[in-house]
Each structure stands twice: as C-alpha cells, then as structure tokens.
Design a protein around this motif. Sequence first.
Motif, PDB file in Angstrom:
ATOM      1  N   THR A 353      71.642 -24.157  50.025  1.00  0.00           N
ATOM      2  CA  THR A 353      70.523 -23.367  50.943  1.00  0.00           C
ATOM      3  C   THR A 353      69.767 -22.541  50.510  1.00  0.00           C
ATOM      4  O   THR A 353      68.367 -22.797  50.942  1.00  0.00           O
ATOM      5  CB  THR A 353      71.574 -22.719  52.036  1.00  0.00           C
ATOM      6  OG1 THR A 353      72.480 -23.225  52.710  1.00  0.00           O
ATOM      7  CG2 THR A 353      70.786 -22.003  53.092  1.00  0.00           C
ATOM      8  N   VAL A 354      70.197 -21.963  49.514  1.00  0.00           N
ATOM      9  CA  VAL A 354      69.145 -20.634  48.792  1.00  0.00           C
ATOM     10  C   VAL A 354      68.297 -21.633  47.931  1.00  0.00           C
ATOM     11  O   VAL A 354      67.061 -21.278  48.054  1.00  0.00           O
ATOM     12  CB  VAL A 354      70.148 -19.919  47.794  1.00  0.00           C
ATOM     13  CG1 VAL A 354      69.110 -19.071  46.867  1.00  0.00           C
ATOM     14  CG2 VAL A 354      70.958 -18.907  48.658  1.00  0.00           C
ATOM     15  N   ILE A 355      68.732 -22.683  47.148  1.00  0.00           N
ATOM     16  CA  ILE A 355      67.770 -23.483  46.435  1.00  0.00           C
ATOM     17  C   ILE A 355      66.738 -24.337  47.317  1.00  0.00           C
ATOM     18  O   ILE A 355      65.537 -24.238  47.175  1.00  0.00           O
ATOM     19  CB  ILE A 355      68.594 -24.572  45.730  1.00  0.00           C
ATOM     20  CG1 ILE A 355      69.354 -23.938  44.558  1.00  0.00           C
ATOM     21  CG2 ILE A 355      67.681 -25.585  45.167  1.00  0.00           C
ATOM     22  CD1 ILE A 355      70.488 -24.666  43.860  1.00  0.00           C
ATOM     23  N   SER A 356      67.199 -25.139  48.393  1.00  0.00           N
ATOM     24  CA  SER A 356      66.459 -25.428  49.505  1.00  0.00           C
ATOM     25  C   SER A 356      65.067 -24.523  49.854  1.00  0.00           C
ATOM     26  O   SER A 356      64.232 -24.936  50.114  1.00  0.00           O
ATOM     27  CB  SER A 356      67.165 -26.167  50.712  1.00  0.00           C
ATOM     28  OG  SER A 356      68.183 -27.075  49.956  1.00  0.00           O
ATOM     29  N   ARG A 357      65.574 -23.226  50.509  1.00  0.00           N
ATOM     30  CA  ARG A 357      64.722 -22.558  50.902  1.00  0.00           C
ATOM     31  C   ARG A 357      63.685 -22.151  49.853  1.00  0.00           C
ATOM     32  O   ARG A 357      62.628 -21.857  50.157  1.00  0.00           O
ATOM     33  CB  ARG A 357      65.475 -21.128  51.366  1.00  0.00           C
ATOM     34  CG  ARG A 357      66.017 -21.397  52.883  1.00  0.00           C
ATOM     35  CD  ARG A 357      66.814 -20.380  53.138  1.00  0.00           C
ATOM     36  NE  ARG A 357      67.428 -20.462  54.492  1.00  0.00           N
ATOM     37  CZ  ARG A 357      68.615 -19.727  54.938  1.00  0.00           C
ATOM     38  NH1 ARG A 357      68.751 -18.338  54.542  1.00  0.00           N
ATOM     39  NH2 ARG A 357      69.110 -20.149  56.144  1.00  0.00           N
ATOM     40  N   SER A 358      64.213 -21.935  48.594  1.00  0.00           N
ATOM     41  CA  SER A 358      63.452 -21.410  47.765  1.00  0.00           C
ATOM     42  C   SER A 358      62.234 -22.606  47.251  1.00  0.00           C
ATOM     43  O   SER A 358      61.078 -22.091  47.013  1.00  0.00           O
ATOM     44  CB  SER A 358      64.155 -20.916  46.297  1.00  0.00           C
ATOM     45  OG  SER A 358      64.928 -20.055  46.721  1.00  0.00           O
ATOM     46  N   ILE A 359      62.814 -23.494  46.893  1.00  0.00           N
ATOM     47  CA  ILE A 359      61.782 -24.988  47.083  1.00  0.00           C
ATOM     48  C   ILE A 359      60.743 -24.777  48.025  1.00  0.00           C
ATOM     49  O   ILE A 359      59.479 -25.090  47.852  1.00  0.00           O
ATOM     50  CB  ILE A 359      62.572 -26.278  46.757  1.00  0.00           C
ATOM     51  CG1 ILE A 359      63.395 -26.210  45.593  1.00  0.00           C
ATOM     52  CG2 ILE A 359      61.623 -27.388  46.951  1.00  0.00           C
ATOM     53  CD1 ILE A 359      64.242 -27.525  45.413  1.00  0.00           C
ATOM     54  N   LYS A 360      61.043 -24.715  49.374  1.00  0.00           N
ATOM     55  CA  LYS A 360      60.048 -24.750  50.395  1.00  0.00           C
ATOM     56  C   LYS A 360      59.151 -23.676  50.341  1.00  0.00           C
ATOM     57  O   LYS A 360      57.985 -23.610  50.526  1.00  0.00           O
ATOM     58  CB  LYS A 360      60.583 -24.581  51.849  1.00  0.00           C
ATOM     59  CG  LYS A 360      59.693 -24.485  52.793  1.00  0.00           C
ATOM     60  CD  LYS A 360      59.068 -25.744  52.937  1.00  0.00           C
ATOM     61  CE  LYS A 360      58.149 -25.750  54.110  1.00  0.00           C
ATOM     62  NZ  LYS A 360      57.138 -27.169  54.098  1.00  0.00           N
ATOM     63  N   ARG A 361      59.475 -22.504  49.812  1.00  0.00           N
ATOM     64  CA  ARG A 361      58.608 -21.280  49.691  1.00  0.00           C
ATOM     65  C   ARG A 361      57.885 -21.664  48.365  1.00  0.00           C
ATOM     66  O   ARG A 361      56.597 -21.159  48.575  1.00  0.00           O
ATOM     67  CB  ARG A 361      59.381 -19.996  49.332  1.00  0.00           C
ATOM     68  CG  ARG A 361      58.685 -18.829  49.245  1.00  0.00           C
ATOM     69  CD  ARG A 361      59.579 -17.675  49.419  1.00  0.00           C
ATOM     70  NE  ARG A 361      60.166 -17.510  47.899  1.00  0.00           N
ATOM     71  CZ  ARG A 361      61.896 -17.558  47.914  1.00  0.00           C
ATOM     72  NH1 ARG A 361      62.428 -17.613  49.292  1.00  0.00           N
ATOM     73  NH2 ARG A 361      62.356 -17.532  47.003  1.00  0.00           N
ATOM     74  N   ILE A 362      58.352 -22.103  47.208  1.00  0.00           N
ATOM     75  CA  ILE A 362      57.671 -22.127  46.309  1.00  0.00           C
ATOM     76  C   ILE A 362      56.286 -23.412  46.396  1.00  0.00           C
ATOM     77  O   ILE A 362      54.977 -23.036  46.050  1.00  0.00           O
ATOM     78  CB  ILE A 362      58.376 -22.938  45.342  1.00  0.00           C
ATOM     79  CG1 ILE A 362      59.160 -21.976  44.523  1.00  0.00           C
ATOM     80  CG2 ILE A 362      57.502 -23.595  43.879  1.00  0.00           C
ATOM     81  CD1 ILE A 362      60.312 -22.368  43.555  1.00  0.00           C
ATOM     82  N   ALA A 363      56.831 -24.294  47.313  1.00  0.00           N
ATOM     83  CA  ALA A 363      55.722 -25.294  47.703  1.00  0.00           C
ATOM     84  C   ALA A 363      54.666 -24.812  48.598  1.00  0.00           C
ATOM     85  O   ALA A 363      53.278 -24.921  48.182  1.00  0.00           O
ATOM     86  CB  ALA A 363      56.232 -26.593  48.533  1.00  0.00           C
ATOM     87  N   LYS A 364      54.850 -23.981  49.447  1.00  0.00           N
ATOM     88  CA  LYS A 364      53.979 -23.243  50.105  1.00  0.00           C
ATOM     89  C   LYS A 364      52.965 -22.433  49.384  1.00  0.00           C
ATOM     90  O   LYS A 364      51.878 -22.114  49.469  1.00  0.00           O
ATOM     91  CB  LYS A 364      54.646 -22.457  51.541  1.00  0.00           C
ATOM     92  CG  LYS A 364      55.157 -23.251  52.524  1.00  0.00           C
ATOM     93  CD  LYS A 364      55.532 -22.572  53.689  1.00  0.00           C
ATOM     94  CE  LYS A 364      54.346 -22.189  54.496  1.00  0.00           C
ATOM     95  NZ  LYS A 364      54.872 -21.282  55.512  1.00  0.00           N
TER      96      LYS A 364
END
Length: 378
Positions: A353-364
């Motif tokens: 969950t932490v990794i997925s949220r972080s990847i979304k934040r990085i993409a944005k």
Amino acid sequence: MSGQGKSKPRQSAKLMQSNADATIPLHDANAEALVLGTCMVDQAAIAVCMNDIKPEYFYVPLHASVAEAIRELILDGGKIDQITVVDKLRKLGQLENVGGVMMVSKLTNNVASSVHIGEHMEIVKRHWLSRQLRITGMELMRDGSDAMCDPNEIIENLQTRCMDLGGSVVEDHSVKSSDILPSLLAEIENRTTRQGIVGCPSGYQEIDHVTGGWRPGRVYVLAGRPAMGKTTLAINYAWRAAMIYNKRVLFHTLEMSNEELVQKCLAMVTSATNHQIDAGLLEKWEIERLKKSAHRAVSSNLIFDDTAGITPLQLRSSIFKHKQKGGVDLVIVDYLQLMTSGQKTNDENHEYTVISRSIKRIAKEMQVPIIPLSQLLS
C-alpha cells in the motif's frame, strides 16, 4: 616567531566563533515576525499562508506561541487581529510567557504591506526544513557511530525521514477552474492532429486507442500470474516507444539484469528466440545475422537500471536525475513486489500500500507515466 605567535590567537578566535555559529539553529527572526504581524494587520495575508501557520515552523518561542494562537483562530473560523490573538493567547495561558500585550503589538511595527507575505513564509519554511535536516544529520552521525545500530535500519529510517520531510512542505496546486479551461480547449484541439495519441505511444494501436498513449502523471499497472510474459510485454512497450517514437524510457528491473533485458531486445529483432540465445543454441550463420541486426535492438533512449530492492525514494531520485539529463517520457518498474517501502514493517499488505501510494505520488510530482508490473499470486 613573534608574528606566528600573534596569528594563533586570531585563528583560535575565528574557530571558536565558527563553532559558536554552527550551534545556532538556522532561522530568520525578522521573517517570522513579518509573517505573524502581517497576518494580524491584513486579512488577505491569511488566505495566502493559512495552511503554513504552524508553531513548529517558527524558531523564536514568542513567534511559535503567536503562530499557535493564530492557527487556533483559523481553525475556529474567527477574525484575526491583535485583539483576538491576545485573547487567544490568554485563553491558552501563553500571554505572560510571550511578554504580554506589548510584545504581541511589536510584531506589527514593521509591517508595510502583505504583498510579499508568500515569500516571507517560504523563508520561514525553508529555515525550518534546514533545521530538521540538521537534526537528521546529527542523528545519522550518532547512530552511524554506534556499533549496536544496524546500518540497514539506519538507512531505512533515513529514507522514511526524508520522505516525511519532503511531504511536509507541500506546494499549493489549487487553481480556478476558469483558469484551466483555455489551455484544456487548446489541448483538446491539438489531440485531433495526433490521431488520438496524447501521451507516450505503446506501439500497439489497440492499446493506444483505449489509453490515448501513456499519459504524464498517471500509473498503469501491468498485472498477471508468474511466467505469463509480463516482462516481455513491458520490454515491447519500452522498445517500441524508444525505437519507433524516439521517446526516452527508463526501465527499472528488479528481477533481471541489464544484460538479460538487452538479450530480450535482441530476440525481438531477430528470428531467434530468447531461449536459443540464452542456451547457446544458435548456428554460426544465426550468430552473424544477430550481429548485423544488433544495432536495431538498442538505443540511447532506452535506459535500463537493475538496482535491486529499490525504494520509492530511490525511484524518485532516479527519475529526477534522468529528467535533468535529457527528460523521461515513460518509466517501467519490474516488478512491484520486489520494491521495498523503506519502512520497517512485517505487514506485506501495508508495504504494498505504501509503495503503491508513493508511486502514484511520484508520477504526479514528476509528471511522467509509470507502469509498475505486479505479480498475481491468487
């Protein structure tokens, strides 16, 4: 001899002064006072920095207490001026600690205009962040010198701390919808000249018809069971974007080596299979043909990175570095479950969950499309 003897005290004095300065936490008392004073004089200033008025940002104790009172008033939805701030300080039991009404009043003495309130608030926040980095550095030196501390745990804690600090100073991205419309209409008109492909092309017409290409700021998860060809498909996406459309692609492989990925690219441009190349089953004439076709398999636009067990922080750093060098049009991560969050936890679901949220934040944040591959086990 006498000249040398006189120079030593001066050098010692400079060294002592340097050490003394190093112990003073970074701060700008004038900027802190101007921010708080402006908020009490001009209500328009509150709208600019209301989300940043936090006691911890202010180093001077008086300023921290006044900031706390102003923040309480903001949360209460009340009017903010000298009178209400003094009243709030009194209710919080802090009025005498800050030096009384006169000290609060002095904060407004040098306020001329609220025009630069945003810049002043940025100075305050920047110094707070510098102080936090200094504390983090001191803790790192302390733990790094302790033989009982696990180096891997120190690194994980450092990564988590840096991500927390990075997320604590968030820019305001709010914008009026009326300001978005002109550029959006222009973009919609431009799409008609690009045959429906808005982002980085996948190289597959059916996919591009659905997605419009891999769009900046979005995450596209490529999921499947083991041995279904996820990596091969992802390499196809990367190779076609780089070779056919001249896009810069960053491919992070946590499972294979860089050489294995290039070998798969070689198999794509020849009639030989990856198994034949890997097992050494090629005839001599096939090897010669492979050599002649090799230049079509690689490109300076296709970048492989086989760093194992990367964290979201390392991924962000990698993307940032390559964006500075020449830009990044597409990022692929193979695969999600081999990443680590940088946090100490035994809960795999929480980790993902932490990794997925972080990847979304990085993409944005980086404004790049990211395709993380994901293993389906059930």
